[in-house]
Design an enzyme around this catalytic site. Structure first.
Site, short mmCIF file in Angstrom:
data_model
loop_
_atom_site.label_atom_id
_atom_site.label_comp_id
_atom_site.label_asym_id
_atom_site.label_seq_id
_atom_site.Cartn_x
_atom_site.Cartn_y
_atom_site.Cartn_z
N ASP A 146 0.83 -1.20 0.00
CA ASP A 146 0.00 0.00 0.00
C ASP A 146 0.87 1.26 0.00
O ASP A 146 1.69 1.45 0.91
CB ASP A 146 -0.89 -0.06 1.26
CG ASP A 146 -2.03 0.93 1.23
OD1 ASP A 146 -2.03 1.81 0.37
OD2 ASP A 146 -2.91 0.80 2.09
N ASP A 218 -10.60 4.15 -1.36
CA ASP A 218 -11.20 3.12 -0.49
C ASP A 218 -12.71 3.02 -0.63
O ASP A 218 -13.41 4.03 -0.73
CB ASP A 218 -10.87 3.45 0.98
CG ASP A 218 -9.42 3.20 1.29
OD1 ASP A 218 -8.62 3.00 0.35
OD2 ASP A 218 -9.06 3.19 2.49
C1 GLA Z 1 -5.45 2.24 2.81
C2 GLA Z 1 -5.99 1.11 1.95
C3 GLA Z 1 -7.01 0.31 2.74
C4 GLA Z 1 -6.36 -0.23 4.00
C5 GLA Z 1 -5.77 0.90 4.81
C6 GLA Z 1 -4.94 0.40 5.98
O1 GLA Z 1 -6.43 3.18 3.08
O2 GLA Z 1 -6.55 1.60 0.77
O3 GLA Z 1 -7.50 -0.76 1.95
O4 GLA Z 1 -5.37 -1.16 3.66
O5 GLA Z 1 -4.91 1.73 4.03
O6 GLA Z 1 -4.34 1.41 6.71
#
Ligand code: GLA
Length: 401
Positions: A146, A218
């Site tokens: 990520d 997200d």
């Molecule tokens: C980001 C990702 C999420 C999750 C969070 C964890 O926002 O897009 O899917 O993994 O980080 O902190």
């Protein structure tokens, strides 16, 4: 490894290893569970074990779910040698991997190319090889990587040079790819950078070698979020295929304020998109109707169809979205989504124009949520409640005029 293939036993082992390496990971979209959407950073070893147990007990494993993925929040400190350790909520990662594997499942983990993850835990910057090796030693089978703080690093390193920022990002993802290759364990590589720089155009390149990549920001457990993300996938179908998939984010089925119809719609849409099916709810305590959606085999089969074609939008009509997905052996899945709040319910039915799907004449199909056989006419009337879906598989579509 090949050097030691002299005795016949070693030769057999080497052959088996060769076959294992030749079998691509993620030949169909990965299926499993991820801790984030429900547990966020409070996730514990016990939650993950409970999810693995529930995946078996609920019938999800038998329906095709494999990966049990820990998202952000497992990381502890690095030791004097730079080796990452899990935090107190995860006392023994190797034991947890063994527990998951003993149930015929696989374990996933999460990190970032930056110094910190999105929730502020240790990222992998400067420790990529070490971390990949540690994951392999623990028995990890899947990595979600990520962007998080690496985004700020890109901006501070090359403040007025977006191209250099993008190069940095590509290199960061390639660095972990190389580290995973060298770690010597097949690990599904999941990119998470929210679709920046049209990730679908470069993520499957062998240098980066992603098996899936997030295409958007997200998801959240509300119908509007789910529909917004789903419609953003229009135009991306050609980038997906066996071993490399667009990822519109983890499922929210069973979470937040999603109704039964919305859960069905969400699951159907992800299946039409050949999206990874990573449940994001509390599997150990899910309601029977949520389990029924997640284990609907006829719908899962659309997602997992071996042809590996992502569905495309055929047309929209007001608040109705019509999508099709080519299936192996010449079949076609047709989905009609009513994303509107008011129209087309009950007395105001929708007329599906089969010609706009390239279909001519009567079609025999199966309604995948009721299991009923259906015969479709040229202007098929679809009585579709608000926020519900009509999903049909046509095994032998008539396309000639
Ligand atoms: C980001 C990702 C999420 C999750 C969070 C964890 O926002 O897009 O899917 O993994 O980080 O902190």
């Amino acid at each position: 490894m090949r050097r030691s293939c002299t005795a016949w036993l070693a030769a057999v082992l080497c052959l088996a290893q060769g076959i294992a390496q030749a079998t691509p990971v993620a030949a169909t979209p990965p299926m499993g569970w991820n801790s984030w959407n429900y547990f966020a950073e409070k996730v514990t070893d016990a939650d993950v074990r409970a999810a693995a147990d529930a995946m078996v007990a609920s019938g999800m494993r038998d329906a095709g779910y494999v990966y049990v993925n820990i998202d952000d929040g497992w990381q502890g400190q690095r030791d004097a040698n730079g080796v990452i350790h899990s935090n107190a909520r995860f006392p023994d990662m190797k034991a947890l991997a063994d527990y998951v594997h003993a149930r015929g499942l696989k374990l996933g983990i999460y990190s970032s190319p930056g110094p910190k993850t999105c929730a502020g835990y240790a990222g992998s910057l400067g420790h990529e090889k070490q971390d990949a090796k540690t994951y392999a030693e623990w028995g990890v089978d899947y990595l979600k990587y990520d962007l998080c703080s690496f985004g700020e690093l890109m901006k501070s390193t090359a403040p007025s040079n977006p191209e250099q920022q993008m190069r940095m990002m590509h290199e960061a993802y390639a660095t972990m790819r190389t580290a995973l290759n060298e770690a010597g364990r097949p690990i599904v590589y999941s990119l998470c950078q929210y679709g920046v720089d049209a990730v679908w155009e470069w993520a499957a390149d062998p240098k980066v070698g992603a098996n899936l990549w997030r295409t958007t920001g997200d998801i959240a457990p509300h119908g509007e979020f789910v529909y917004a993300i789903a419609t953003m996938q229009a135009g991306l179908a050609n980038y997906a295929g066996p071993g490399h998939w667009n990822d519109p984010d983890m499922l929210e089925v069973g979470n937040g304020d999603l109704t039964e119809a919305e859960n069905r719609t969400h699951f159907s849409w992800w299946a039409m998109l050949a999206a990874p099916l990573l449940a994001g709810n509390d599997l150990a305590h899910m309601k029977p109707e949520v389990k029924a959606v997640l284990t609907r085999r006829e719908v899962i089969a659309i997602d997992q169809d071996p042809l590996g074609k992502q569905g495309t939008r055929a047309y929209t009509d007001g608040e109705v979205e019509v999508w099709t997905k080519p299936l192996s052996h010449g079949g076609l899945a047709v989905a009609v989504f009513n994303v509107g709040d008011t129209r087309y319910a009950g007395t105001h039915p929708f007329r599906l124009d089969l010609k706009r799907l390239g279909l001519h004449g009567k079609q025999q199909g199966t309604d995948l949520w009721t299991g009923n056989a259906v015969t479709l006419d040229d202007h098929q009337v679809v009585g579709l409640a608000s926020h519900d879906v009509w999903l049909v598989r046509i095994d032998a579509p008539h396309t000639a005029g």
